[in-house]
Motif scaffolding. Structure first.
Motif, PDB file in Angstrom:
ATOM      1  N   GLY A 297       0.785  -1.219   0.000  1.00  0.00           N
ATOM      2  CA  GLY A 297       0.000   0.000   0.000  1.00  0.00           C
ATOM      3  C   GLY A 297       0.818   1.270   0.000  1.00  0.00           C
ATOM      4  N   LYS A 298       2.078   1.193  -0.439  1.00  0.00           N
ATOM      5  CA  LYS A 298       2.945   2.366  -0.401  1.00  0.00           C
ATOM      6  C   LYS A 298       3.064   3.088  -1.738  1.00  0.00           C
ATOM      7  CE  LYS A 298       5.720   0.698   3.483  1.00  0.00           C
ATOM      8  NZ  LYS A 298       7.079   0.385   3.996  1.00  0.00           N
ATOM      9  N   LEU A 299       2.593   2.446  -2.812  1.00  0.00           N
ATOM     10  CA  LEU A 299       2.630   3.068  -4.131  1.00  0.00           C
ATOM     11  C   LEU A 299       1.236   3.043  -4.756  1.00  0.00           C
ATOM     12  CD1 LEU A 299       5.889   1.603  -5.757  1.00  0.00           C
ATOM     13  CD2 LEU A 299       5.574   3.892  -4.805  1.00  0.00           C
ATOM     14  N   ARG A 300       1.019   3.974  -5.678  1.00  0.00           N
ATOM     15  CA  ARG A 300      -0.239   4.042  -6.417  1.00  0.00           C
ATOM     16  C   ARG A 300       0.087   4.157  -7.910  1.00  0.00           C
ATOM     17  NH1 ARG A 300      -2.117   8.982  -4.943  1.00  0.00           N
ATOM     18  NH2 ARG A 300      -2.893   8.123  -2.993  1.00  0.00           N
ATOM     19  N   ILE A 301      -0.581   3.364  -8.741  1.00  0.00           N
ATOM     20  CA  ILE A 301      -0.399   3.448 -10.190  1.00  0.00           C
ATOM     21  C   ILE A 301      -1.406   4.447 -10.754  1.00  0.00           C
ATOM     22  CG2 ILE A 301      -0.502   2.206 -12.378  1.00  0.00           C
ATOM     23  CD1 ILE A 301       0.425  -0.276 -10.934  1.00  0.00           C
ATOM     24  N   LEU A 302      -0.890   5.402 -11.540  1.00  0.00           N
ATOM     25  CA  LEU A 302      -1.728   6.459 -12.085  1.00  0.00           C
ATOM     26  C   LEU A 302      -2.151   6.216 -13.525  1.00  0.00           C
ATOM     27  CD1 LEU A 302       0.209   9.560 -10.706  1.00  0.00           C
ATOM     28  CD2 LEU A 302      -1.838   8.491  -9.754  1.00  0.00           C
ATOM     29  N   GLY A 303      -1.359   5.470 -14.273  1.00  0.00           N
ATOM     30  CA  GLY A 303      -1.690   5.249 -15.680  1.00  0.00           C
ATOM     31  C   GLY A 303      -0.822   4.178 -16.297  1.00  0.00           C
ATOM     32  N   VAL A 304      -1.318   3.598 -17.370  1.00  0.00           N
ATOM     33  CA  VAL A 304      -0.613   2.546 -18.106  1.00  0.00           C
ATOM     34  C   VAL A 304      -0.168   3.107 -19.453  1.00  0.00           C
ATOM     35  CG1 VAL A 304      -0.784   0.236 -19.103  1.00  0.00           C
ATOM     36  CG2 VAL A 304      -2.033   0.784 -17.008  1.00  0.00           C
ATOM     37  N   LEU A 305       1.104   2.913 -19.794  1.00  0.00           N
ATOM     38  CA  LEU A 305       1.639   3.451 -21.051  1.00  0.00           C
ATOM     39  C   LEU A 305       1.549   2.433 -22.184  1.00  0.00           C
ATOM     40  CD1 LEU A 305       4.762   5.372 -19.696  1.00  0.00           C
ATOM     41  CD2 LEU A 305       2.516   6.289 -20.308  1.00  0.00           C
ATOM     42  N   SER A 306       0.435   1.731 -22.259  1.00  0.00           N
ATOM     43  CA  SER A 306       0.170   0.781 -23.332  1.00  0.00           C
ATOM     44  C   SER A 306      -1.030   1.265 -24.133  1.00  0.00           C
ATOM     45  CB  SER A 306      -0.121  -0.614 -22.757  1.00  0.00           C
ATOM     46  OG  SER A 306       0.996  -1.102 -22.044  1.00  0.00           O
ATOM     47  N   ASP A 307      -1.317   0.560 -25.237  1.00  0.00           N
ATOM     48  CA  ASP A 307      -2.465   0.975 -26.036  1.00  0.00           C
ATOM     49  C   ASP A 307      -3.781   0.432 -25.487  1.00  0.00           C
ATOM     50  OD1 ASP A 307      -2.030  -1.645 -26.613  1.00  0.00           O
ATOM     51  OD2 ASP A 307      -1.815  -1.396 -28.773  1.00  0.00           O
ATOM     52  N   LYS A 308      -3.701  -0.431 -24.453  1.00  0.00           N
ATOM     53  CA  LYS A 308      -4.924  -0.901 -23.801  1.00  0.00           C
ATOM     54  C   LYS A 308      -4.631  -1.190 -22.333  1.00  0.00           C
ATOM     55  CE  LYS A 308      -4.051  -5.604 -25.489  1.00  0.00           C
ATOM     56  NZ  LYS A 308      -4.593  -6.720 -26.299  1.00  0.00           N
ATOM     57  N   ARG A 309      -5.684  -1.292 -21.533  1.00  0.00           N
ATOM     58  CA  ARG A 309      -5.515  -1.538 -20.107  1.00  0.00           C
ATOM     59  C   ARG A 309      -4.935  -2.927 -19.843  1.00  0.00           C
ATOM     60  NH1 ARG A 309     -10.435   1.363 -16.714  1.00  0.00           N
ATOM     61  NH2 ARG A 309     -10.562   3.265 -17.994  1.00  0.00           N
ATOM     62  N   MET A 310      -4.306  -3.072 -18.679  1.00  0.00           N
ATOM     63  CA  MET A 310      -3.714  -4.347 -18.309  1.00  0.00           C
ATOM     64  C   MET A 310      -4.789  -5.257 -17.704  1.00  0.00           C
ATOM     65  SD  MET A 310      -0.282  -2.670 -16.619  1.00  0.00           S
ATOM     66  CE  MET A 310       0.625  -4.178 -16.363  1.00  0.00           C
ATOM     67  N   PRO A 311      -4.794  -6.541 -18.084  1.00  0.00           N
ATOM     68  CA  PRO A 311      -5.832  -7.464 -17.598  1.00  0.00           C
ATOM     69  C   PRO A 311      -5.926  -7.548 -16.076  1.00  0.00           C
ATOM     70  CG  PRO A 311      -4.656  -8.440 -19.427  1.00  0.00           C
ATOM     71  CD  PRO A 311      -3.914  -7.189 -19.072  1.00  0.00           C
TER      72      PRO A 311
END
Length: 319
Positions: free
Chosen positions: A214-228
């Protein structure tokens, strides 16, 4: 029609014989060194240690991972290029080794090595510390715009794909932010956690421990689609930031690597990717299997180098 039937028959015969050939192809070395430019805990380090753990028993090989940091991969490339082409040493490839060559022009670059396999595509994510005020990429960019000279973004090393991604993001969103380089993903993560940096770019695997804590937060994915495995996290494009990164992970050898080693390695990789334990491991790490053999890996690497070179020219980094 006859030639189609003949082709089908030959394909069926090849499929039937392939397992036998793979079983007969013994790997020519009992001890193999896997050299990575990543510091311990970085993305390449984590990837190759997990691969070695599963691949070793399949090939009957004792793998040793060696971290050779410095020069954004130049030292590691030079070390492997000087090795024997007998299958006893490999360099763990990512786009960094191409970028280092194009930017720094070291004495030994990616062309001094022989790509033997591309194993995975590794989606990149933008992350921040859990206590940070940012909930989206838009908020990160707005903070940089309203606080000139105070925002800090971080990337793994000076010539990394991650750094180029952040430079592109800053340019596209018309903000001026210093992108601070590091020797590896582990060092980068520490500076995001302690608040020195607003954001960093990395792979889920190297962030997994801190995400689970719980120490990091993901803000966005640098791919052309979301991660499964992270369907709730939008892509950068969905957030109005038109940046897509394609990061690969593979292996390269000294020039003239022994064909027996290449063939046995490829057979071993195909086998290990299908094992339930390793499939579970790389799926949980959000790695996407992309197994390309020797010839395909060489072609893929040359195409990636052309694309990276074009990006550098567009950004004004090289002429």
């Amino acid at each position: 029609m006859l030639h189609l039937l003949r082709a089908a028959a030959l394909a069926l015969l090849a499929a039937c014989l392939a397992p036998v050939a793979a079983a007969q192809a013994a790997y020519p070395q009992k001890r193999v060194t896997l050299v990575t430019h990543s510091s311990p805990g970085g993305g390449s380090d984590v990837f190759v240690r997990e691969l070695a753990r599963h691949l070793g028993p399949v090939l009957g090989v004792n793998f040793a991972v060696e971290n050779v940091t410095g020069g954004s991969g130049a030292k590691a490339m030079a070390m492997v290029a000087r090795g024997k082409p007998d299958g006893s040493v490999f360099y763990v490839t990512t786009p960094t080794y191409i970028q280092t060559t194009l930017l720094s022009k070291p004495d030994v670059g990616y062309t001094a090595l022989e790509p033997v396999a591309i194993v995975f595509e590794d989606p990149e994510v933008v992350f921040t510390r859990a206590q940070a005020p940012f909930q989206s990429l838009a908020e990160v960019i707005e903070h940089a715009r309203r606080n000139p000279g105070k925002a800090r973004w971080g990337a793994a090393n000076p010539t990394s794909l991650e750094r180029i991604a952040l430079e592109r993001m800053a340019r596209k969103m018309n903000v001026k932010v210093p992108v601070v380089p590091h020797e590896g993903g582990g060092d980068l993560m520490i500076n995001v956690l302690n608040g020195t940096l607003d954001i960093g770019v990395g792979e889920v695997e190297e962030l997994k421990g801190q995400l689970q804590a719980g120490k990091l937060r993901i803000l966005g994915v640098l791919s052309d689609k979301r991660m499964p495995l992270l369907p709730q996290v939008p892509t950068a494009r969905e957030q109005g930031v038109d940046v897509v990164v394609r990061k690969f992970r593979g292996l390269a050898a000294p020039k003239g690597v022994a064909p027996q080693a290449v063939q046995a390695l490829e057979a071993g990789l195909r086998k290990v990717l299908a094992t339930p334990d390793y499939r579970k491991s790389y799926t949980e790490s959000n790695l996407v299997p992309l197994l390309l053999g020797h010839e395909e890996a060489l072609r893929f690497t040359n195409e990636a180098a052309a694309e990276i070179g074009q990006t550098f020219r567009e950004l004004g980094i090289t002429k």
